[in-house]
Design a protein around this motif. Structure first.
Motif, PDB file in Angstrom:
ATOM      1  N   ARG A  16       1.068  -1.670  -0.094  1.00  0.00           N
ATOM      2  CA  ARG A  16      -0.373  -0.070  -0.006  1.00  0.00           C
ATOM      3  C   ARG A  16       0.957   0.974  -0.288  1.00  0.00           C
ATOM      4  O   ARG A  16       0.690   2.046  -1.058  1.00  0.00           O
ATOM      5  CB  ARG A  16      -1.184  -0.022   1.228  1.00  0.00           C
ATOM      6  N   LEU A  17       2.141   0.870   0.611  1.00  0.00           N
ATOM      7  CA  LEU A  17       2.591   2.147   0.765  1.00  0.00           C
ATOM      8  C   LEU A  17       3.644   2.951  -0.269  1.00  0.00           C
ATOM      9  O   LEU A  17       3.761   3.594  -0.853  1.00  0.00           O
ATOM     10  CB  LEU A  17       3.209   2.250   1.572  1.00  0.00           C
ATOM     11  N   TYR A  18       4.212   1.913  -0.674  1.00  0.00           N
ATOM     12  CA  TYR A  18       4.346   1.429  -2.457  1.00  0.00           C
ATOM     13  C   TYR A  18       3.932   1.976  -3.139  1.00  0.00           C
ATOM     14  O   TYR A  18       4.595   2.720  -4.409  1.00  0.00           O
ATOM     15  CB  TYR A  18       5.243  -0.057  -2.873  1.00  0.00           C
ATOM     16  N   GLU A  19       2.933   1.448  -3.420  1.00  0.00           N
ATOM     17  CA  GLU A  19       1.755   1.387  -4.367  1.00  0.00           C
ATOM     18  C   GLU A  19       1.202   3.479  -4.405  1.00  0.00           C
ATOM     19  O   GLU A  19       1.389   4.143  -5.171  1.00  0.00           O
ATOM     20  CB  GLU A  19       0.926   1.640  -4.336  1.00  0.00           C
ATOM     21  N   ASN A  20       1.406   3.826  -3.261  1.00  0.00           N
ATOM     22  CA  ASN A  20       0.602   5.176  -2.567  1.00  0.00           C
ATOM     23  C   ASN A  20       2.042   6.006  -2.914  1.00  0.00           C
ATOM     24  O   ASN A  20       2.039   7.087  -4.066  1.00  0.00           O
ATOM     25  CB  ASN A  20       0.292   5.675  -1.195  1.00  0.00           C
ATOM     26  N   PHE A  21       3.315   5.730  -3.231  1.00  0.00           N
ATOM     27  CA  PHE A  21       4.473   6.565  -2.896  1.00  0.00           C
ATOM     28  C   PHE A  21       4.974   6.477  -4.750  1.00  0.00           C
ATOM     29  O   PHE A  21       5.233   7.788  -5.164  1.00  0.00           O
ATOM     30  CB  PHE A  21       5.361   6.086  -2.017  1.00  0.00           C
ATOM     31  N   TYR A  22       4.847   5.579  -5.352  1.00  0.00           N
ATOM     32  CA  TYR A  22       4.924   6.316  -7.020  1.00  0.00           C
ATOM     33  C   TYR A  22       3.969   5.752  -7.203  1.00  0.00           C
ATOM     34  O   TYR A  22       4.010   6.239  -8.995  1.00  0.00           O
ATOM     35  CB  TYR A  22       5.865   4.735  -6.667  1.00  0.00           C
TER      36      TYR A  22
END
Length: 112
Positions: free
Chosen positions: A104-110
């Motif tokens: 979730r963090l990774y997708e939101n960050f990128y």
């Protein structure tokens, strides 16, 4: 043998955290069976997140890490975003839950 490179001093740890937007540290102790059993699963999981820098620290070697990050057990998994602690898991880690949080963090960050 771990695929996560090791950090050996607090200076290396601090530099690693500040130099990477997303920085993950896996903290172990030498005689910790949970640490050694969980590590391959965590390494495999992080292969799907290539933009997260990963490292491993032996808390017996870098004893200052316990005080700096308030570590009372092992393993401890820390994920930093722009130098700030974002996620912490310790001892008994639910890998599916951890993977969902990181994804979730990774997708939101990128996305941005």
């Amino acid at each position: 043998m771990s695929t996560f490179a090791a950090l050996h001093t607090m200076e290396e740890i601090d530099s690693f955290i500040t130099e990477n937007e997303l920085a993950f540290i896996y903290i172990t102790m030498p005689n910790c069976s949970v640490c050694h059993g969980l590590l391959p699963q965590i390494e495999a999981m992080f292969k799907q997140f290539p933009n997260i820098a990963t490292r491993q620290v032996d808390a017996a070697e870098v004893q200052e890490i316990a005080g700096r990050f308030e570590i009372f057990t092992a393993p401890v998994l820390l994920l930093f975003v722009d130098g700030k602690e974002y996620l912490r898991e310790a001892r008994i880690v639910q890998t599916a839950k951890l993977e969902a949080q990181v994804k979730r963090l990774y997708e939101n960050f990128y996305e941005n």
